[in-house]
Design an enzyme around this catalytic site. Structure first.
Site, PDB file in Angstrom:
ATOM      1  N   SER A  34      -9.083  12.015  27.214  1.00  0.00           N
ATOM      2  CA  SER A  34      -9.539  13.169  26.433  1.00  0.00           C
ATOM      3  C   SER A  34      -9.338  12.932  24.947  1.00  0.00           C
ATOM      4  CB  SER A  34      -8.728  14.411  26.803  1.00  0.00           C
ATOM      5  OG  SER A  34      -9.321  15.092  27.847  1.00  0.00           O
TER       6      SER A  34
ATOM      7  N   HIS B  10      -6.035  26.988   2.484  1.00  0.00           N
ATOM      8  CA  HIS B  10      -6.554  26.376   3.706  1.00  0.00           C
ATOM      9  C   HIS B  10      -6.483  24.845   3.660  1.00  0.00           C
ATOM     10  CE1 HIS B  10      -9.129  24.735   6.722  1.00  0.00           C
ATOM     11  NE2 HIS B  10      -9.928  24.249   5.793  1.00  0.00           N
ATOM     12  N   PHE B  11      -7.006  24.249   2.591  1.00  0.00           N
ATOM     13  CA  PHE B  11      -7.064  22.782   2.707  1.00  0.00           C
ATOM     14  C   PHE B  11      -5.720  22.112   2.495  1.00  0.00           C
ATOM     15  CE2 PHE B  11      -8.994  22.888  -1.694  1.00  0.00           C
ATOM     16  CZ  PHE B  11      -8.029  22.159  -2.353  1.00  0.00           C
ATOM     17  N   HIS B  12      -4.827  22.745   1.737  1.00  0.00           N
ATOM     18  CA  HIS B  12      -3.466  22.197   1.716  1.00  0.00           C
ATOM     19  C   HIS B  12      -2.809  22.378   3.074  1.00  0.00           C
ATOM     20  CE1 HIS B  12      -4.003  22.290  -2.682  1.00  0.00           C
ATOM     21  NE2 HIS B  12      -3.125  21.320  -2.689  1.00  0.00           N
TER      22      HIS B  12
ATOM     23  N   THR C  20      -7.657  -1.278  -4.942  1.00  0.00           N
ATOM     24  CA  THR C  20      -7.098   0.076  -4.906  1.00  0.00           C
ATOM     25  C   THR C  20      -6.101   0.260  -6.050  1.00  0.00           C
ATOM     26  OG1 THR C  20      -7.319  -0.034  -2.515  1.00  0.00           O
ATOM     27  CG2 THR C  20      -6.019   1.781  -3.398  1.00  0.00           C
TER      28      THR C  20
ATOM     29  N   MET D 202       1.045  22.637 -12.684  1.00  0.00           N
ATOM     30  CA  MET D 202       0.085  23.724 -12.447  1.00  0.00           C
ATOM     31  C   MET D 202       0.783  24.966 -11.932  1.00  0.00           C
ATOM     32  SD  MET D 202      -3.263  21.982 -10.768  1.00  0.00           S
ATOM     33  CE  MET D 202      -2.480  21.003  -9.517  1.00  0.00           C
TER      34      MET D 202
ATOM     35  N   TYR E 252     -11.585  13.828   7.467  1.00  0.00           N
ATOM     36  CA  TYR E 252     -11.215  13.320   8.786  1.00  0.00           C
ATOM     37  C   TYR E 252     -10.672  11.906   8.694  1.00  0.00           C
ATOM     38  CZ  TYR E 252     -12.767  17.531  10.773  1.00  0.00           C
ATOM     39  OH  TYR E 252     -12.850  18.848  11.067  1.00  0.00           O
TER      40      TYR E 252
ATOM     41  N   GLU F  95     -14.521  12.259   4.796  1.00  0.00           N
ATOM     42  CA  GLU F  95     -13.309  11.803   4.120  1.00  0.00           C
ATOM     43  C   GLU F  95     -12.073  12.578   4.595  1.00  0.00           C
ATOM     44  OE1 GLU F  95     -12.205   9.455   2.372  1.00  0.00           O
ATOM     45  OE2 GLU F  95     -10.446  10.253   1.326  1.00  0.00           O
TER      46      GLU F  95
ATOM     47  N   HIS G 234     -16.789  15.409   3.475  1.00  0.00           N
ATOM     48  CA  HIS G 234     -16.269  15.978   4.719  1.00  0.00           C
ATOM     49  C   HIS G 234     -15.729  14.909   5.652  1.00  0.00           C
ATOM     50  CE1 HIS G 234     -15.122  19.013   7.434  1.00  0.00           C
ATOM     51  NE2 HIS G 234     -15.428  18.134   8.337  1.00  0.00           N
TER      52      HIS G 234
ATOM     53  N   SER H 253       0.332  11.262  18.173  1.00  0.00           N
ATOM     54  CA  SER H 253       0.219  10.942  19.592  1.00  0.00           C
ATOM     55  C   SER H 253       1.258   9.905  20.001  1.00  0.00           C
ATOM     56  CB  SER H 253      -1.180  10.401  19.901  1.00  0.00           C
ATOM     57  OG  SER H 253      -2.152  11.356  19.560  1.00  0.00           O
TER      58      SER H 253
ATOM     59  N   THR I 167     -10.618  19.276  18.401  1.00  0.00           N
ATOM     60  CA  THR I 167      -9.345  19.349  17.692  1.00  0.00           C
ATOM     61  C   THR I 167      -8.343  20.177  18.490  1.00  0.00           C
ATOM     62  OG1 THR I 167     -10.680  19.334  15.691  1.00  0.00           O
ATOM     63  CG2 THR I 167      -8.343  19.735  15.417  1.00  0.00           C
TER      64      THR I 167
ATOM     65  N   PHE J 175      -5.621  19.598 -12.725  1.00  0.00           N
ATOM     66  CA  PHE J 175      -6.042  19.814 -11.325  1.00  0.00           C
ATOM     67  C   PHE J 175      -7.055  18.758 -10.882  1.00  0.00           C
ATOM     68  CE2 PHE J 175      -8.822  23.221 -13.302  1.00  0.00           C
ATOM     69  CZ  PHE J 175     -10.053  22.666 -12.991  1.00  0.00           C
TER      70      PHE J 175
ATOM     71  N   ASN K 171      -8.355  -8.489   2.781  1.00  0.00           N
ATOM     72  CA  ASN K 171      -7.334  -7.455   2.827  1.00  0.00           C
ATOM     73  C   ASN K 171      -6.577  -7.391   1.504  1.00  0.00           C
ATOM     74  OD1 ASN K 171      -6.035  -5.452   4.205  1.00  0.00           O
ATOM     75  ND2 ASN K 171      -4.586  -6.815   5.237  1.00  0.00           N
TER      76      ASN K 171
ATOM     77  N   THR L 190     -11.219  -6.300  13.077  1.00  0.00           N
ATOM     78  CA  THR L 190      -9.936  -6.696  13.664  1.00  0.00           C
ATOM     79  C   THR L 190      -9.757  -6.074  15.043  1.00  0.00           C
ATOM     80  OG1 THR L 190      -8.984  -6.812  11.458  1.00  0.00           O
ATOM     81  CG2 THR L 190      -7.445  -6.675  13.291  1.00  0.00           C
TER      82      THR L 190
ATOM     83  N   SER M 204      -8.843  -5.985  -1.173  1.00  0.00           N
ATOM     84  CA  SER M 204      -8.967  -4.532  -1.018  1.00  0.00           C
ATOM     85  C   SER M 204      -7.772  -3.830  -1.641  1.00  0.00           C
ATOM     86  CB  SER M 204      -9.009  -4.145   0.456  1.00  0.00           C
ATOM     87  OG  SER M 204     -10.079  -4.749   1.098  1.00  0.00           O
TER      88      SER M 204
ATOM     89  N   ASP N 175       1.912  16.700 -11.224  1.00  0.00           N
ATOM     90  CA  ASP N 175       0.774  17.534 -11.622  1.00  0.00           C
ATOM     91  C   ASP N 175       0.843  18.901 -10.949  1.00  0.00           C
ATOM     92  OD1 ASP N 175      -0.339  15.589 -13.228  1.00  0.00           O
ATOM     93  OD2 ASP N 175      -1.638  14.787 -11.667  1.00  0.00           O
TER      94      ASP N 175
ATOM     95  N   ARG O 199       3.344  11.091  -8.984  1.00  0.00           N
ATOM     96  CA  ARG O 199       2.460  11.537 -10.063  1.00  0.00           C
ATOM     97  C   ARG O 199       1.695  12.790  -9.649  1.00  0.00           C
ATOM     98  NH1 ARG O 199      -1.933  10.378 -13.862  1.00  0.00           N
ATOM     99  NH2 ARG O 199      -2.550  12.527 -14.191  1.00  0.00           N
TER     100      ARG O 199
ATOM    101  N   THR P 299     -11.741  -2.563   3.447  1.00  0.00           N
ATOM    102  CA  THR P 299     -10.687  -2.406   4.448  1.00  0.00           C
ATOM    103  C   THR P 299     -11.240  -1.834   5.735  1.00  0.00           C
ATOM    104  OG1 THR P 299      -9.067  -1.990   2.752  1.00  0.00           O
ATOM    105  CG2 THR P 299      -8.529  -1.230   4.923  1.00  0.00           C
TER     106      THR P 299
ATOM    107  N   ASN Q 178      -2.249  -1.174   8.284  1.00  0.00           N
ATOM    108  CA  ASN Q 178      -2.050  -2.596   8.034  1.00  0.00           C
ATOM    109  C   ASN Q 178      -0.838  -3.111   8.786  1.00  0.00           C
ATOM    110  OD1 ASN Q 178      -3.348  -4.576   6.023  1.00  0.00           O
ATOM    111  ND2 ASN Q 178      -3.743  -2.584   5.118  1.00  0.00           N
TER     112      ASN Q 178
ATOM    113  N   LYS R 245      -6.894  18.228  21.293  1.00  0.00           N
ATOM    114  CA  LYS R 245      -5.814  17.330  20.872  1.00  0.00           C
ATOM    115  C   LYS R 245      -4.492  18.074  20.811  1.00  0.00           C
ATOM    116  CE  LYS R 245      -8.129  13.675  18.386  1.00  0.00           C
ATOM    117  NZ  LYS R 245      -7.378  12.439  18.366  1.00  0.00           N
TER     118      LYS R 245
ATOM    119  N   TYR S  63       0.844  -1.207   0.000  1.00  0.00           N
ATOM    120  CA  TYR S  63       0.000   0.000   0.000  1.00  0.00           C
ATOM    121  C   TYR S  63       0.877   1.254   0.000  1.00  0.00           C
ATOM    122  CZ  TYR S  63      -4.939  -1.361   0.852  1.00  0.00           C
ATOM    123  OH  TYR S  63      -6.240  -1.797   0.735  1.00  0.00           O
TER     124      TYR S  63
ATOM    125  N   THR T 153     -11.619   0.377  -0.293  1.00  0.00           N
ATOM    126  CA  THR T 153     -11.497   1.094   0.974  1.00  0.00           C
ATOM    127  C   THR T 153     -12.593   0.684   1.951  1.00  0.00           C
ATOM    128  OG1 THR T 153     -10.594   2.956  -0.230  1.00  0.00           O
ATOM    129  CG2 THR T 153     -11.394   3.388   1.991  1.00  0.00           C
TER     130      THR T 153
ATOM    131  N   ASP U 281      -2.807 -11.584  12.678  1.00  0.00           N
ATOM    132  CA  ASP U 281      -3.112 -10.971  11.384  1.00  0.00           C
ATOM    133  C   ASP U 281      -4.413 -10.199  11.544  1.00  0.00           C
ATOM    134  OD1 ASP U 281      -3.366 -10.335   8.584  1.00  0.00           O
ATOM    135  OD2 ASP U 281      -2.029 -12.006   8.185  1.00  0.00           O
TER     136      ASP U 281
END
Ligand code: HEM
Ligand SMILES: [Cu+2]
Lengths: 296, 668
Positions: free
Chosen positions: B319, B423-425, B153, B83, B292, B290, B288, B303, B363, B107, B146, B215, B149, B79, B75, B208, B128, B366, B65, B205, B139
């Protein structure tokens, strides 16, 4: 040569702006390129204030947090052998209360701000003004913006002309894919979708020229789908309407069919409108079976 | 007749006339051939097939994986570089070197690949490898599933890759909003590649997710109660819960869109009652959670790493667990923040705005827990810790801009702009990728028996960090200038310096990636030097460090019983030598070629559906069903490792443990 120099200066200015704290301090020196931070209408000013207030509130937590991270990491580095090393310490009710409490508090304040501001800034809320609003119908097409002034019997393409100081009521739809209508200096954006109408109320406080965009990607011609917004003093606006209503080009069903062909980077146009229900017809053509139906 | 055999496939679908694509394609094919040749030359094909492709060992599948993810990262990054170069050039009269048709595919491919085929396989690979070791299992619950899956992918990723050289990829963005993605506006095979690449990968996915949920639920070592479960496994449990709830939505969504496109139905079309907002809602009900799904596992890694290298238990474990659960729950009630601008009423927008902000609370907790784990510790600045510190600092900024975007009035101004891209990057690169890199360095020795070179790892980190700031901070500024996202060209000269700065940052990231490649090759060369003899290179706290490096196929010769939260750490502290128990034979899942075969069939199924080669799709589907039948009738799915082998191997690995100078004997 001059070109290169200009470029260098701008790069320098850009770097300064990026790294100067706070960011908006350079709005003066960098001119009105900071569209979102140099509002020219009351909606946009309120949105800017909202952005800065929210950012300020969050910085109250974020700056100490970042400082604390770096400070603790430095102070408690292994080589420092701090005497207060606590190899089994993993809980403190006092600290836990604070770390749940502080974010909760900030979010409670921000949440209140959201509730109030979202209602005040709702795109559907008419603006209070001594003047009745001017209605403009906006049609997103592949890849241009058509603006119809139903009460004035004129229309424009890729250019929006409005009177300064008068609220404008935009009614939006799309004659193709979804687009988003956005004039940052006047206020936030809203989607335009086929078969549906959305509404947006904006106002330009002063005469001026503002850039408008489509921000929702709509296909190959998307990058060219921006337009100039000219806010004129009311005198000049009336003159402009006079001239426009004698424009040689007319907007009717034939023209509409032409416009529906995908085209890119179309120069601005002014039309006299002879088909008064055009906007409604465009919307209705996507609602159920219809003779203008295309297989899409 | 011709369409019956060839569907809509035509040799014009190969972009001969595009030098950029042809060069890339040629390069890729050459590279593939060279690798294939080298493997053949060294006579390793059958080894690869026997020991890796058909393996049901979770550690091997996990490693594959990660290899897939790293290849796809190259790849996706290529891209990004294209860009960035285009946008640095294409101002005013300069058109740049990419026409819109091509840029738009780039994009779309970049976003799809980075999220679905880089981030997902990377953390799935890590989970895994790590989860069964952390919970003391031999296992996963369903080893064959597994393997299937994983190969699904791969099939999805290969479909997306194939679109480069045959036909084209979707131009409608990674979110493929209709009606743009409907047949009328996108008649070619591009959107179909997007649909079937995602659909096949997504089914993998989902399986999995089920596999790892079961498991963790069923295979924990005796004594490992919920509050003793290592924190990484906790975040994985929550992640699998999210996968099981969110991915079916994607499956349905893609099915509906493909029905629209292939059978002419009208779920999301402009006409005949279709409604694009239905798509938008469903997409983000999956989309959304996704984000997380890709971020929570990284939180788990941070952690683990922070506790280990601070030489302290994780602060506020309870906590942390509740925060993860809270994030997971809330992530299902915020999807509308992706389209505040659709014209919903103020009450709706305010509700979703506030719900989104509430996520900032767990968040934030954390973040403070990590900080207080460092507090009063003895922090060692290893590569994983550098990634962690870089993450905490950068993530605070991304979190702040995220909360800003959750304010509807602010979002009206910033939506769909470069601010959003920044923001999202800002969330995904430090929030997900940095965490995976930390986990990669941290658990690498557990699989390969040697550590990674630290010097080059640290260089890679600094280049990524500085590169990240240069590449993405200017985009926040561009957002304040009103620059929309997804622009192939623009007319405002004032934007250009920022985009040039972003290109410089991207080049630094490129240098960081090169350092990582160098790090891996150097480490392989220096593997004797970096050899890990103790099984516990970092003085770890959890069960995976109690077994040798590399972990033997059966993980635990004797299944452990757990008494404490950081059980291994507690055992080490107690100073007691582990009791020497007699060895017994171990039953392990036997290799199966059906996994890769089903992957290949799924690929053909997708290919057939993209190109309307109905016969091929039908044959492939029948083949898939047949494979499942064959597997169900197979009784010999396990093999027994005799006690003597277990004993010999364990002794060999343990002897190394006691005497580092014998290392070379068993380095394979
Ligand atoms: C490694 C460095 C990276 C660089 C330099 C980079 C650069 C870019 C650029 C230039 C865009 C297009 C922005 C625009 O629309 O104007 C973009 C879009 C995007 N990127 Fe990245 N990116 C990187 C990594 C990632 C990663 C790691 C992820 C996800 C895990 C990611 C996910 C996305 C997504 C989802 C989009 C939106 C695509 C779309 O518009 O449909 N990127 N990126
Ligand atoms: Cu979201």
């Amino acid at each position: 040569m001059a070109m290169i120099q200009r470029f260098r200066l701008q790069s320098l200015a850009a770097l300064l702006c990026i790294f100067s704290e706070p960011l908006w301090a350079c709005t003066g020196s960098c001119g009105s390129q900071w569209a979102v931070l140099t509002p020219q209408g009351s909606i946009a000013s309120q949105e800017k204030d909202l952005i800065l207030t929210a950012l300020g509130l969050m910085l109250l937590v974020v700056i100490p947090t970042i400082t604390m991270t770096l400070y603790f990491a430095w102070k408690y580095r292994a080589s420092n052998e701090t005497p207060d090393y606590a190899p089994n310490w993993d809980h403190s009710s006092r600290i836990e209360k604070v770390i749940w409490g502080i974010p909760t508090l900030i979010i409670a304040i921000l949440g209140t701000l959201v509730w109030i501001s979202t209602h005040r800034l709702s795109p559907y809320r008419p603006l209070s003004s001594p003047y009745p609003p001017l209605e403009v119908q906006v049609v997103a097409m592949d890849w241009k913006w058509l603006f119809i002034y139903p009460d004035l019997k004129v229309a424009t393409l890729n250019q929006l002309v409005i009177p300064a100081g008068v609220p404008v009521h935009f009614v939006l739809t799309s004659d193709a894919v979804m687009s988003s209508f956005f004039i940052p200096q006047l206020g936030g954006q809203i989607y335009a979708m086929a078969g549906m109408t959305t509404h947006l109320h904006l106002i330009a406080d002063q005469p001026g020229v503002f850039e408008g965009y489509n921000t929702q990607f709509s296909g190959p011609g998307f990058a060219g789908m921006h337009f100039e917004t000219r806010a004129l003093p009311s005198e000049s606006f009336h003159q402009w309407v006079q001239t426009a209503s004698h424009a040689p080009a007319i907007l009717d069903h034939v023209r509409l069919t032409q416009l529906e062909q995908p085209t890119t980077d179309v120069p601005p146009q002014i039309y006299r409108v002879t088909a008064p229900r055009l906007f409604n017809e465009i919307v209705e053509s996507y609602q159920g079976p219809h003779d203008r139906m295309k297989e899409n | 007749m011709e369409t019956l055999i060839f569907g809509r496939l035509n040799y014009h679908d190969i972009p001969y006339d595009n030098p950029i694509i042809m060069a890339t394609l040629g390069g890729a094919i050459m590279l593939l051939l060279v690798v294939a040749f080298l493997v053949w030359y060294h006579g390793q094909w059958s080894y690869l097939w026997r020991e890796w492709f058909t393996s049901l060992d979770h550690k091997r599948i996990g490693t594959m994986y990660i290899v897939l993810s790293l290849i796809m990262l190259l790849r996706g990054f290529a891209d990004a570089l294209l860009m960035r170069t285009q946008q640095a050039l294409a101002e005013g009269g300069v058109a740049g070197y990419l026409p819109p048709e091509h840029y738009n595919q780039i994009f779309s491919a970049h976003g799809t690949i980075m999220i679905i085929f880089v981030a997902m396989p990377f953390f799935i690979g890590l989970m895994n490898i790590v989860v069964p070791l952390q919970i003391g299992a031999r296992d996963v619950a369903y080893p064959f599933l597994n393997s299937v899956s994983f190969w699904l992918t791969v099939a999805g990723a290969m479909l997306v890759m194939l679109s480069l050289g045959l036909g084209n990829f979707s131009h409608a963005g990674w979110s493929a909003y209709p009606p743009l993605s409907e047949k009328h506006y996108s008649p070619g095979p591009g959107v179909d590649y997007w649909i079937w690449g995602l659909q096949i990968g997504g089914v993998g996915t989902l399986m999995t997710g089920i596999n790892f949920f079961v498991t963790i639920w069923r295979l924990r070592a005796p004594g490992m109660t919920w509050m003793k479960l290592p924190i990484f496994s906790w975040t994985i449990l929550v992640t699998t819960l999210l996968i099981m709830l969110a991915f079916p939505v994607l499956t349905v969504l893609l099915a509906l869109l493909s029905l629209d496109r292939t059978l002419g139905l009208h779920f999301f079309t402009n006409h005949l009652g279709g409604n694009l907002m239905l798509f938008t809602n469903l997409f983000w009900i999956w989309g959304h959670p996704e984000v997380y799904i890709v971020i929570l596992p990284a939180f788990g890694i941070y952690s683990e790493v922070t506790a280990t290298f601070s030489r302290k238990p994780l602060f506020g474990y309870t906590s942390m667990v509740y925060a993860s659960l809270a994030i997971a729950t809330l992530s299902f009630v915020v999807w509308l923040h992706h389209f505040f601008t659709m014209g919903a009423g103020a009450n709706v927008n305010a509700f979703f705005g506030i719900a989104t902000m509430v996520i900032a609370v767990p968040t934030g907790v954390k973040v403070f827990n990590w900080i207080f784990t460092i507090y009063r510790g003895r922090l060692e600045f290893t590569t994983p810790i550098l990634w962690t510190l870089g993450f905490i600092v950068t993530f605070c900024i991304g979190g702040m801009t995220g909360v800003l975007l959750a304010v509807p009035g602010a979002d009206f101004q910033l939506h769909n702009s470069e601010f959003l891209i920044a923001h999202f990057h800002n969330m995904l690169i430090p929030g997900a990728l940095f965490g995976y890199f930390a986990g990669y360095a941290y658990w690498f020795p557990k699989i390969f028996g040697f550590r990674l070179n630290e010097t080059w790892g640290k260089r890679a980190f600094w280049l990524w960090l500085v590169g990240f700031y240069l590449a993405f901070m200017p985009l926040y500024a561009l957002g304040f200038m009103g620059m929309p996202r997804r622009l192939v060209h623009y007319d405002n000269p004032l934007w250009q310096p920022y985009l040039v700065t972003a290109l410089v940052g991207t080049l630094l990231i490129f240098a960081g990636i090169l350092c990582q490649i160098l790090q891996l090759t150097l480490s392989i060369q220096q593997r004797r030097l970096l050899q890990e003899n103790t099984g516990d290179p970092w003085n770890g706290r959890t069960l995976e460090w109690s077994i040798p490096c590399p972990a033997p196929a059966w993980n635990f010769a004797h299944l452990p019983t757990v008494h404490a939260r950081d059980d291994f750490h507690v055992t080490k502290q107690s100073g007691q030598a582990p009791p020497s128990l007699p060895y017994s034979a171990i039953l392990l899942p036997a290799a199966s070629g059906l996994g890769p075969i089903m992957g290949a069939l799924a690929f053909l199924l997708g290919f057939g559906l993209v190109w309307y080669l109905w016969w091929m799709a039908a044959v492939a589907l029948a083949g898939l069903v047949l494979c499942l039948l064959v597997r169900s009738l197979d009784d010999e799915t396990e093999f027994l490792i005799p006690a003597t082998t277990v004993e010999a191997t364990e002794r060999a690995l343990r002897r190394i443990a006691s005497s580092p100078y014998n290392a070379s004997q068993v380095s394979q």
